[in-house]
Design a protein around this motif. Structure first.
Motif, mmCIF file in Angstrom:
data_model
loop_
_atom_site.group_PDB
_atom_site.id
_atom_site.type_symbol
_atom_site.label_atom_id
_atom_site.label_comp_id
_atom_site.label_asym_id
_atom_site.label_seq_id
_atom_site.Cartn_x
_atom_site.Cartn_y
_atom_site.Cartn_z
ATOM 1 N N THR A 77 0.733 -1.300 -0.037
ATOM 2 C CA THR A 77 0.150 0.026 0.178
ATOM 3 C C THR A 77 0.850 1.356 0.178
ATOM 4 O OG1 THR A 77 -0.056 0.461 2.268
ATOM 5 C CG2 THR A 77 -1.485 -1.400 1.503
ATOM 6 N N SER A 152 -3.897 -4.982 -1.326
ATOM 7 C CA SER A 152 -3.601 -3.508 -1.650
ATOM 8 C C SER A 152 -4.864 -2.955 -1.525
ATOM 9 C CB SER A 152 -3.025 -3.249 -2.859
ATOM 10 O OG SER A 152 -3.699 -3.649 -4.030
ATOM 11 N N PRO A 153 -5.073 -1.501 -1.699
ATOM 12 C CA PRO A 153 -6.457 -0.817 -1.674
ATOM 13 C C PRO A 153 -7.072 -1.044 -2.669
ATOM 14 C CG PRO A 153 -4.559 0.744 -0.854
ATOM 15 C CD PRO A 153 -3.788 -0.502 -1.144
ATOM 16 N N GLY A 154 -8.167 -1.517 -2.468
ATOM 17 C CA GLY A 154 -9.182 -1.825 -3.455
ATOM 18 C C GLY A 154 -9.030 -3.375 -4.074
ATOM 19 N N ASP A 174 -9.546 -6.488 3.822
ATOM 20 C CA ASP A 174 -9.299 -5.193 2.969
ATOM 21 C C ASP A 174 -8.458 -4.309 3.829
ATOM 22 O OD1 ASP A 174 -11.630 -5.045 0.726
ATOM 23 O OD2 ASP A 174 -12.243 -6.420 2.771
ATOM 24 N N VAL A 175 -7.553 -3.523 2.933
ATOM 25 C CA VAL A 175 -7.043 -2.180 3.426
ATOM 26 C C VAL A 175 -7.193 -1.244 2.886
ATOM 27 C CG1 VAL A 175 -4.955 -2.827 1.860
ATOM 28 C CG2 VAL A 175 -4.497 -1.893 4.353
ATOM 29 N N ASP A 176 -6.956 -0.040 3.417
ATOM 30 C CA ASP A 176 -7.103 1.345 2.800
ATOM 31 C C ASP A 176 -5.844 1.700 2.549
ATOM 32 O OD1 ASP A 176 -6.015 2.360 5.159
ATOM 33 O OD2 ASP A 176 -8.050 3.459 5.733
ATOM 34 N N GLU A 177 -5.697 2.982 2.194
ATOM 35 C CA GLU A 177 -4.258 3.655 1.776
ATOM 36 C C GLU A 177 -3.710 4.087 2.858
ATOM 37 O OE1 GLU A 177 -7.421 6.784 1.669
ATOM 38 O OE2 GLU A 177 -7.126 4.702 1.020
ATOM 39 N N ASN A 178 -3.854 4.083 4.102
ATOM 40 C CA ASN A 178 -3.305 4.317 5.341
ATOM 41 C C ASN A 178 -3.156 3.103 6.067
ATOM 42 O OD1 ASN A 178 -3.080 7.393 4.906
ATOM 43 N ND2 ASN A 178 -5.401 7.139 5.160
#
Length: 593
Positions: A77, A152-154, A174-178
């Protein structure tokens, strides 16, 4: 030799002896133990699931060797890099790519989580618990990656596991950009009878590095918001002999383990009824710190499935980001993962104002200087009254000494005449105390802000200062870098020169400015021997403050400068002698004033 000088000499000799004893028997052994611990790689313990005892583990291996024991799913990310272990579907390998371990250009990123088997492992588990339910996934269960290749994000990944006894487990990550992960666990019952399961989450840290948990200013240890308030326990409190596990029942909330700047926090659904536990499941000499929770039980009928979503924050405690998660994900009081201290009602607005200044000037060092000026301006009326009172006291000090000598055999008459002097000169000896008391909480809060803010970490300022969160890198013992050698390498005394006696440019500036401030402060009712001791205090504090962060020394030194200027103006206004005028008088040969 007078009695006062003799007492002062005895004080100095005793202080020097205590200093050497403390250095030889406390500082040096601690430094040697820290080095030995870092080289020895203490043993790690096996995972501790809710309610399970710690189990012995083999000696630690290298990080790379620990990672190689399991197939892995990569994580990529903008802020994170690492992997998820398919053995246990555990998150145990994570680096924060926006932060470096040191200020060196080639420094590796900060390590957030570390796999079991390596030294000081720190990892996160999610799963299910249930009574008399065979085949539940454990730390040794190998899952199968069925969707995605890299998290990765998305681009989520899905792992599955079938226990061969009618239960199929699926985990989507899931993971976000932070720094926020979302774990969605689904259990499908294809068996003949119902099963009852409860979700759990666990953050575990097996031992802590020597440099962690030693701060007396910032909380490091377990932390959470449970049952309507912040619950925090230092590592040392959990590891005390006979210390019981700390247990709480709560609806929603969050729980985890924090360092000064980094946090790993489990976040259940806001409506989930949970039972949370903080503990040290000690395994011999190894401390196994854990923050875990267990959710409500779910009964899954044959042919049915149940899902539960849980979040995990693993990253830097950046306050605006914590507040954004607090709002968007309805995480209660998530920004209180930052240790605001007992004066939080001052610390929070001071931090917000410092962030505002930093956003506009772009330099955290300049932001500290401007914030100090703003605080001084806000307290100017109070401080002005304080310095006016102190200046008047210094002006009448010769008259008071004369009265003490004149009535030394009649204390009642002496006190009466001194009170009459106060009334004639319109001096209130207590007027300078209240302003000081009012300012203490604010200045302590400012000190707290500069201790906890991650923006000061590795922030450069000017010249030789490339990290406001570290001590001054210069030292007087090599003429502040002019002599190309490290005093720490000097035999016998190198350890002292590099620790207690490490004096850089800013600590010296702090000592000089504090001496000026002390010299301009009246000392009424103090005998000569005590006055000499007070005159030594700025230099004692100079050594005490030398190891502190440069950002804090900039604040203290600049604050001393502003205080000295204000005192000087007052003394000139009331025509009172002061050390600044005396100095220039000696230099120029003119009379002071």
């Amino acid at each position: 030799m007078t009695e006062d000088n003799r007492n002062l000499l005895i004080f100095g000799v005793c202080a020097a002896i205590l200093f050497v004893i403390y250095q030889v028997y406390v500082i040096d052994p601690q430094a040697k133990r820290r080095q030995a611990e870092l080289k020895a790689h203490p043993p790690a313990a096996a995972a501790v699931m809710p309610g399970a005892p710690a189990m012995a583990a083999p000696p630690a291996v290298t990080r790379a060797a620990a990672l190689a024991t399991s197939p892995r799913v990569p994580i990529e990310t903008p802020a994170l890099k690492g992997s998820i272990s398919l053995r246990g579907a555990r998150l145990d390998d994570l680096f924060l790519t926006r932060y470096r371990q040191t200020t060196a250009k080639d420094s590796p990123p900060v390590e957030m989580l570390r796999p079991e088997g390596a030294a000081f492992p720190w990892f996160v588990d999610f799963g299910w618990v249930g009574q008399n339910v065979p085949g539940l996934p454990s730390a040794t269960t190998v899952w199968t990656l069925t969707q995605g290749t890299t998290l990765s994000p998305g681009h989520p990944v899905v792992m599955t596991y079938s226990n061969g006894q009618g239960l199929t487990f699926a985990r989507r990550v899931d993971v976000d950009e932070n720094y926020m992960f979302k774990f969605t666990d689904t259990v499908t019952n294809t068996g003949a009878g119902p099963v009852t399961l409860a979700p759990y989450g666990s953050v575990q840290r097996q031992g802590v590095p020597p440099e962690v948990g030693k701060s007396g200013i910032v909380h490091e240890g377990t932390i959470g918001y449970l049952d309507g308030r912040v619950r925090s326990f230092k590592y040392k409190d959990l590891s005390k002999k006979g210390a019981a596990a700390q247990e709480f029942n709560s609806v929603g909330g969050w729980t985890g383990i924090t360092d000064k700047y980094w946090l790993a926090s489990l976040i259940p659904n806001a409506s989930e009824q949970i039972h949370a536990v903080f503990r040290d499941a000690q395994d011999g000499d190894l401390n196994v710190f854990e923050a875990n929770y267990t959710g409500g039980a779910r009964t899954i009928a044959p042919g049915q499935q149940v899902s539960v979503a849980q979040h995990l924050f693993a990253g830097a405690k950046v306050v605006p980001l914590l507040k954004a998660y607090q709002t968007n994900l309805a995480i209660p009081h998530f920004d209180e993962a930052v240790d605001w201290g007992m004066f939080w009602f001052f610390t929070r607005p001071i931090f917000a104002f410092l962030e505002y200044i930093f956003a506009h000037v772009g330099s955290f060092g300049i932001a500290i200087l401007l914030l100090t000026v703003c605080v001084r301006v806000a307290f100017f009326p109070i401080a002005n009254k304080q310095y006016e009172s102190m200046t008047k006291m210094k002006k009448v000090q010769p008259l008071m000494e004369d009265l003490r000598k004149r009535y030394k055999d009649d204390p009642a008459k002496q006190q009466q005449e001194i009170m009459a002097l106060y009334q004639r000169e319109k001096v209130n000896p207590l007027a300078g105390c209240l302003p000081i008391l009012l300012q203490i909480p604010v200045f302590f809060s400012l000190y707290k802000v500069l201790s906890v803010t991650i923006e000061m970490r590795h922030a450069p300022f000017m010249g030789w200062i490339n990290d406001l969160s570290a001590r001054d890198p210069t030292t007087i013992w090599n003429l502040f870098g002019l002599i190309p050698w490290n005093p720490a390498h000097l035999p016998l005394v190198g350890g002292i020169l590099d620790t207690t006696l490490h004096l850089g440019i800013l600590p010296l500036a702090y000592g000089i400015t504090m001496w000026l401030t002390t010299s301009m402060t009246p000392q009424t009712g103090v005998d000569p021997a005590q006055q000499k001791i007070f005159q030594l205090m700025p230099w004692v504090f100079m050594f005490i403050m030398a190891p502190f962060a440069v950002g804090l020394l900039i604040y203290w030194t600049w604050s001393n400068v502003l205080t000295t200027v204000q005192q000087y103006v007052m003394m000139r206004r009331f025509k009172v002698e002061n050390p600044i005028d005396k100095f220039f008088a000696r230099v120029t040969g003119k009379a002071a004033g």
